[in-house]
Design an enzyme around this catalytic site. Structure first.
Site, PDB file in Angstrom:
ATOM      1  N   ASP A 104      50.191  67.613  38.904  1.00 49.03           N
ATOM      2  CA  ASP A 104      48.706  67.064  38.986  1.00 49.03           C
ATOM      3  C   ASP A 104      48.364  65.810  39.554  1.00 49.03           C
ATOM      4  O   ASP A 104      48.823  64.838  39.321  1.00 49.03           O
ATOM      5  CB  ASP A 104      48.114  67.150  37.764  1.00 49.03           C
ATOM      6  CG  ASP A 104      46.547  66.993  37.408  1.00 49.03           C
ATOM      7  OD1 ASP A 104      46.010  67.180  38.501  1.00 49.03           O
ATOM      8  OD2 ASP A 104      46.184  66.837  36.218  1.00 49.03           O
ATOM      9  N   SER A 130      41.067  72.295  39.643  1.00 44.09           N
ATOM     10  CA  SER A 130      40.522  71.359  38.847  1.00 44.09           C
ATOM     11  C   SER A 130      39.153  71.193  39.166  1.00 44.09           C
ATOM     12  O   SER A 130      38.734  70.859  40.302  1.00 44.09           O
ATOM     13  CB  SER A 130      41.099  70.328  38.774  1.00 44.09           C
ATOM     14  OG  SER A 130      40.411  68.901  38.447  1.00 44.09           O
ATOM     15  N   MET A 136      52.329  63.814  36.319  1.00 43.47           N
ATOM     16  CA  MET A 136      51.146  63.201  36.992  1.00 43.47           C
ATOM     17  C   MET A 136      51.619  62.827  38.257  1.00 43.47           C
ATOM     18  O   MET A 136      52.457  62.054  38.164  1.00 43.47           O
ATOM     19  CB  MET A 136      50.467  61.990  36.248  1.00 43.47           C
ATOM     20  CG  MET A 136      49.667  62.669  34.975  1.00 43.47           C
ATOM     21  SD  MET A 136      48.235  63.665  35.291  1.00 43.47           S
ATOM     22  CE  MET A 136      47.410  62.898  36.576  1.00 43.47           C
ATOM     23  N   GLY A 159      46.692  64.563  43.930  1.00 41.00           N
ATOM     24  CA  GLY A 159      46.773  64.672  45.308  1.00 41.00           C
ATOM     25  C   GLY A 159      47.509  65.762  45.877  1.00 41.00           C
ATOM     26  O   GLY A 159      48.221  65.714  46.748  1.00 41.00           O
ATOM     27  N   MET A 173      42.911  63.819  28.706  1.00 43.40           N
ATOM     28  CA  MET A 173      43.292  62.319  29.052  1.00 43.40           C
ATOM     29  C   MET A 173      42.321  61.367  28.143  1.00 43.40           C
ATOM     30  O   MET A 173      41.362  60.713  28.347  1.00 43.40           O
ATOM     31  CB  MET A 173      42.791  61.880  30.646  1.00 43.40           C
ATOM     32  CG  MET A 173      43.879  62.530  31.545  1.00 43.40           C
ATOM     33  SD  MET A 173      43.284  63.020  33.161  1.00 43.40           S
ATOM     34  CE  MET A 173      42.454  64.487  32.895  1.00 43.40           C
ATOM     35  N   SER A 177      40.418  68.268  44.600  1.00 43.25           N
ATOM     36  CA  SER A 177      39.861  67.868  45.836  1.00 43.25           C
ATOM     37  C   SER A 177      40.156  68.690  47.130  1.00 43.25           C
ATOM     38  O   SER A 177      39.499  69.007  47.898  1.00 43.25           O
ATOM     39  CB  SER A 177      39.612  66.421  46.248  1.00 43.25           C
ATOM     40  OG  SER A 177      40.937  66.087  46.457  1.00 43.25           O
ATOM     41  N   ASP A 212      39.730  68.849  33.166  1.00 40.52           N
ATOM     42  CA  ASP A 212      40.018  67.447  32.896  1.00 40.52           C
ATOM     43  C   ASP A 212      39.213  66.819  31.934  1.00 40.52           C
ATOM     44  O   ASP A 212      38.010  66.310  32.286  1.00 40.52           O
ATOM     45  CB  ASP A 212      40.249  66.668  34.227  1.00 40.52           C
ATOM     46  CG  ASP A 212      41.155  67.160  35.092  1.00 40.52           C
ATOM     47  OD1 ASP A 212      42.417  66.957  34.701  1.00 40.52           O
ATOM     48  OD2 ASP A 212      41.044  67.422  36.204  1.00 40.52           O
ATOM     49  N   HIS A 250      41.881  74.522  35.717  1.00 39.83           N
ATOM     50  CA  HIS A 250      42.290  73.097  35.130  1.00 39.83           C
ATOM     51  C   HIS A 250      41.080  72.252  34.630  1.00 39.83           C
ATOM     52  O   HIS A 250      39.994  72.023  35.545  1.00 39.83           O
ATOM     53  CB  HIS A 250      43.007  72.579  36.126  1.00 39.83           C
ATOM     54  CG  HIS A 250      43.755  71.306  35.530  1.00 39.83           C
ATOM     55  ND1 HIS A 250      44.921  71.333  34.875  1.00 39.83           N
ATOM     56  CD2 HIS A 250      43.198  70.025  35.913  1.00 39.83           C
ATOM     57  CE1 HIS A 250      45.043  70.008  34.540  1.00 39.83           C
ATOM     58  NE2 HIS A 250      44.189  69.134  35.125  1.00 39.83           N
ATOM     59  N   GLY A 271      42.501  59.736  35.993  1.00 46.97           N
ATOM     60  CA  GLY A 271      41.371  59.145  36.087  1.00 46.97           C
ATOM     61  C   GLY A 271      40.263  59.641  36.906  1.00 46.97           C
ATOM     62  O   GLY A 271      39.149  59.847  36.610  1.00 46.97           O
ATOM     63  N   PHE A 272      40.897  60.042  38.197  1.00 47.15           N
ATOM     64  CA  PHE A 272      39.787  60.584  39.303  1.00 47.15           C
ATOM     65  C   PHE A 272      40.408  61.534  40.215  1.00 47.15           C
ATOM     66  O   PHE A 272      41.834  61.651  40.223  1.00 47.15           O
ATOM     67  CB  PHE A 272      39.654  59.179  40.057  1.00 47.15           C
ATOM     68  CG  PHE A 272      39.030  58.051  39.252  1.00 47.15           C
ATOM     69  CD1 PHE A 272      37.611  57.979  38.779  1.00 47.15           C
ATOM     70  CD2 PHE A 272      39.880  57.095  38.666  1.00 47.15           C
ATOM     71  CE1 PHE A 272      37.122  56.896  38.084  1.00 47.15           C
ATOM     72  CE2 PHE A 272      39.158  55.875  38.129  1.00 47.15           C
ATOM     73  CZ  PHE A 272      37.881  56.066  37.632  1.00 47.15           C
ATOM     74  N   HIS A 314      43.359  69.604  29.856  1.00 48.30           N
ATOM     75  CA  HIS A 314      44.332  68.374  30.153  1.00 48.30           C
ATOM     76  C   HIS A 314      43.463  67.142  29.536  1.00 48.30           C
ATOM     77  O   HIS A 314      42.560  66.638  30.156  1.00 48.30           O
ATOM     78  CB  HIS A 314      44.406  68.129  31.754  1.00 48.30           C
ATOM     79  CG  HIS A 314      45.297  66.787  32.123  1.00 48.30           C
ATOM     80  ND1 HIS A 314      45.082  66.325  33.450  1.00 48.30           N
ATOM     81  CD2 HIS A 314      45.804  66.015  31.368  1.00 48.30           C
ATOM     82  CE1 HIS A 314      46.101  65.311  33.366  1.00 48.30           C
ATOM     83  NE2 HIS A 314      46.386  64.935  32.003  1.00 48.30           N
ATOM     84  N   MET A 340      38.110  63.783  30.244  1.00 47.80           N
ATOM     85  CA  MET A 340      38.638  61.941  29.859  1.00 47.80           C
ATOM     86  C   MET A 340      37.380  61.248  29.010  1.00 47.80           C
ATOM     87  O   MET A 340      36.409  61.536  28.872  1.00 47.80           O
ATOM     88  CB  MET A 340      38.098  61.618  31.380  1.00 47.80           C
ATOM     89  CG  MET A 340      38.947  62.092  32.307  1.00 47.80           C
ATOM     90  SD  MET A 340      38.915  61.370  34.061  1.00 47.80           S
ATOM     91  CE  MET A 340      39.858  62.599  34.983  1.00 47.80           C
TER      92      MET A 340
END
Ligand code: DX5
Ligand code: ZN
Length: 219
Positions: free
Chosen positions: A174, A7, A136, A176, A67, A197, A34, A32, A141-142, A65, A36
């Site tokens: 998706d 991501s 998810m 963690g 959101m 991350s 994201d 990926h 969001g983050f 993705h 938002m």
């Protein structure tokens, strides 16, 4: 085989092309993206222009993705911009099936995502219209949030439901995801793992981070 989808949310946007190139070189399977809107989630990120720019610098499939609320207003433009997969949230539209059909009609693969506390029942009625089921494993969001442990159970249950339906949609997890849980997620049947991350960070180069994920998946 479990695919790895870095991501770019955690990447250095000042050098996005280079970051994507490094990920591709290291064996990433998808990119990926994201999106938002500051309404569905408490954060604002990127839109069409970034997808268009990515399309020019990579041949990897762009896994977009969304959101955003009322995704039906924008899915066609994301396909035009170069999205290969467009995933909408079940919680963000009153027209889930219609929007999935719009995505396919526009020429992309259609994905449906659910938040950690949203029942998996949403998938049962749309397998025929679905190419990707996104689970998810954090609240969207983050980047950089901790994996919600119950997601393991939900993945196993989703896998069971897909089997029962005889469906072919890929299952993506998706949030963690890292070397510590990627092996277990792959074993439980995740087809695609998103990692932000764990791929783009200051601790190690992108290539090492992707290798660590690959080893965990294959281990
Ligand atoms: C979260 C996004 C994720 C995020 C994942 O709202 O949908 O794709 O980038 O980041 P990590 O892998 O750091 O949890
Ligand atoms: Zn995402």
């Amino acid at each position: 085989m479990t695919l790895i989808a870095p991501s770019i949310l955690s990447a250095d946007f000042a050098g996005l092309a280079e970051q994507v190139r490094l990920a591709a070189e290291a064996g990433a399977d998808w990119i990926h993206v994201d999106v938002m809107d500051g309404r569905f989630v408490p954060n604002i990120t990127m839109g069409f222009v970034v997808v268009e720019a990515l399309k020019r610098v990579t041949e990897l499939p762009l896994d977009v993705h969304l959101m955003i609320v009322e995704p039906e207003r924008y899915v066609e433009r994301f396909v035009e911009a170069g999205a290969d997969v467009v995933t909408i949230h079940a919680e963000a539209t009153v027209h889930v099936q219609r929007t999935l059909q719009m995505i396919r009609a526009a020429g992309a693969k259609a994905g449906l995502a659910v938040n950690p506390a949203t029942p998996l029942d949403w998938f049962d009625d749309v397998w025929d219209d679905l190419d990707l089921a996104l689970l998810m494993s954090v609240n969207p969001g983050f980047g950089g949030q901790r994996f919600i442990h119950r997601s393991f159970q939900r993945l196993a249950e989703l896998r069971r439901r897909r089997g029962e339906a005889g469906a072919k949609a890929l299952i993506e997890v998706d949030g963690g995801v890292g070397p510590d849980n990627a092996g277990e997620l792959a074993r439980l049947g995740a087809d695609v793992l998103v990692a932000g991350s764990a791929v783009f960070n200051d601790r190690a180069p992108v290539s090492e981070n992707i290798s660590a994920l690959r080893h965990a998946i294959e281990g």
